[in-house]
Design a protein around this motif. Structure first.
Motif, PDB file in Angstrom:
ATOM      1  N   UNK A  36      39.301  55.844  58.500  1.00 21.49           N
ATOM      2  CA  UNK A  36      40.151  55.208  57.497  1.00 21.49           C
ATOM      3  C   UNK A  36      39.655  53.780  57.311  1.00 21.49           C
ATOM      4  N   UNK A  37      39.360  53.427  56.067  1.00 19.92           N
ATOM      5  CA  UNK A  37      38.792  52.107  55.777  1.00 19.92           C
ATOM      6  C   UNK A  37      39.770  51.164  55.097  1.00 19.92           C
ATOM      7  N   UNK A  38      40.895  51.685  54.631  1.00 14.93           N
ATOM      8  CA  UNK A  38      41.862  50.822  53.972  1.00 14.93           C
ATOM      9  C   UNK A  38      42.983  51.620  53.357  1.00 14.93           C
ATOM     10  N   UNK A  39      43.900  50.882  52.743  1.00 16.39           N
ATOM     11  CA  UNK A  39      45.063  51.483  52.091  1.00 16.39           C
ATOM     12  C   UNK A  39      45.179  50.898  50.692  1.00 16.39           C
ATOM     13  N   UNK A  40      45.557  51.744  49.733  1.00 21.86           N
ATOM     14  CA  UNK A  40      45.759  51.298  48.354  1.00 21.86           C
ATOM     15  C   UNK A  40      47.111  51.800  47.880  1.00 21.86           C
ATOM     16  N   UNK A  41      47.957  50.864  47.455  1.00 20.64           N
ATOM     17  CA  UNK A  41      49.271  51.202  46.905  1.00 20.64           C
ATOM     18  C   UNK A  41      49.259  50.825  45.426  1.00 20.64           C
ATOM     19  N   UNK A  42      49.144  51.805  44.534  1.00 21.02           N
ATOM     20  CA  UNK A  42      49.049  51.486  43.105  1.00 21.02           C
ATOM     21  C   UNK A  42      50.347  50.958  42.509  1.00 21.02           C
ATOM     22  N   UNK A  43      51.462  51.087  43.209  1.00 15.43           N
ATOM     23  CA  UNK A  43      52.739  50.632  42.678  1.00 15.43           C
ATOM     24  C   UNK A  43      53.020  49.161  42.975  1.00 15.43           C
ATOM     25  N   UNK A  44      52.212  48.528  43.795  1.00 15.68           N
ATOM     26  CA  UNK A  44      52.364  47.087  44.043  1.00 15.68           C
ATOM     27  C   UNK A  44      51.900  46.320  42.821  1.00 15.68           C
ATOM     28  N   UNK A  45      52.410  45.123  42.660  1.00 11.84           N
ATOM     29  CA  UNK A  45      52.057  44.308  41.500  1.00 11.84           C
ATOM     30  C   UNK A  45      50.580  43.928  41.486  1.00 11.84           C
ATOM     31  N   UNK A  46      50.045  43.552  42.634  1.00  8.11           N
ATOM     32  CA  UNK A  46      48.660  43.077  42.683  1.00  8.11           C
ATOM     33  C   UNK A  46      47.666  44.201  42.406  1.00  8.11           C
ATOM     34  N   UNK A  47      47.922  45.393  42.913  1.00  9.09           N
ATOM     35  CA  UNK A  47      47.001  46.500  42.699  1.00  9.09           C
ATOM     36  C   UNK A  47      45.698  46.368  43.457  1.00  9.09           C
ATOM     37  N   UNK A  48      45.684  45.518  44.493  1.00 11.22           N
ATOM     38  CA  UNK A  48      44.479  45.346  45.297  1.00 11.22           C
ATOM     39  C   UNK A  48      44.610  46.145  46.592  1.00 11.22           C
ATOM     40  N   UNK A  49      43.528  46.757  47.023  1.00 10.22           N
ATOM     41  CA  UNK A  49      43.587  47.507  48.280  1.00 10.22           C
ATOM     42  C   UNK A  49      43.502  46.584  49.492  1.00 10.22           C
ATOM     43  N   UNK A  50      44.067  47.044  50.592  1.00 12.68           N
ATOM     44  CA  UNK A  50      43.913  46.355  51.869  1.00 12.68           C
ATOM     45  C   UNK A  50      42.766  47.043  52.588  1.00 12.68           C
ATOM     46  N   UNK A  51      41.641  46.334  52.759  1.00 15.75           N
ATOM     47  CA  UNK A  51      40.411  46.953  53.264  1.00 15.75           C
ATOM     48  C   UNK A  51      39.962  46.351  54.581  1.00 15.75           C
ATOM     49  N   UNK A  52      39.248  47.158  55.350  1.00 11.88           N
ATOM     50  CA  UNK A  52      38.477  46.682  56.494  1.00 11.88           C
ATOM     51  C   UNK A  52      37.072  46.422  55.942  1.00 11.88           C
ATOM     52  N   UNK A  53      36.856  45.208  55.444  1.00  8.69           N
ATOM     53  CA  UNK A  53      35.641  44.911  54.694  1.00  8.69           C
ATOM     54  C   UNK A  53      34.370  45.130  55.506  1.00  8.69           C
ATOM     55  N   UNK A  54      34.381  44.766  56.773  1.00 11.74           N
ATOM     56  CA  UNK A  54      33.176  44.926  57.584  1.00 11.74           C
ATOM     57  C   UNK A  54      32.815  46.402  57.737  1.00 11.74           C
ATOM     58  N   UNK A  55      33.810  47.274  57.901  1.00 13.53           N
ATOM     59  CA  UNK A  55      33.545  48.712  58.048  1.00 13.53           C
ATOM     60  C   UNK A  55      33.093  49.326  56.718  1.00 13.53           C
ATOM     61  N   UNK A  56      33.675  48.869  55.608  1.00 10.72           N
ATOM     62  CA  UNK A  56      33.254  49.364  54.294  1.00 10.72           C
ATOM     63  C   UNK A  56      31.796  49.005  54.059  1.00 10.72           C
TER      64      UNK A  56
END
Length: 96
Positions: A36-56
């Motif tokens: 698992x590299x991150x989470x994305x919630x499309x219903x949030x206002x920002x619409x940005x994913x929470x990522x583990x950037x180094x692993x991605x």
């Protein structure tokens, strides 16, 4: 084994949440994954994913192919640009 970075759906009815996962391309959308590299919630206002950037970035450097949607999310988060600059720097040093 071809590794793809893609979204796996979680959440309840009409409340989608997505996990950004590294998975074997032959597995089902919500099937077995490698990490698992991150989470994305499309219903949030920002619409940005929470990522583990180094692993991605690690998976991208190892040759994992992102889906079109994941590539768009990586661009929004600024990870894709970082990957391209690192890749260009590696090519430049390899050419010398």
């Amino acid at each position: 084994m071809a590794v793809h970075l893609r979204l796996a759906r979680t959440g309840r009815h009409k409340r989608p949440m997505y996990r950004l996962v590294a998975a074997d391309s032959r597995k089902a959308r919500d099937g077995r994954f490698l990490e698992i590299l991150g989470i994305f919630d499309p219903l949030k206002d920002a619409g940005l994913p929470e990522l583990k950037q180094d692993r991605v970035l690690t998976w991208l450097h190892q040759g994992a192919q992102p889906s079109v949607t994941v590539r768009t999310l990586l661009r929004r988060a600024g990870v894709w640009k970082q990957f391209e600059t690192e890749k260009a720097a590696q090519k430049k040093t390899a050419a010398k």
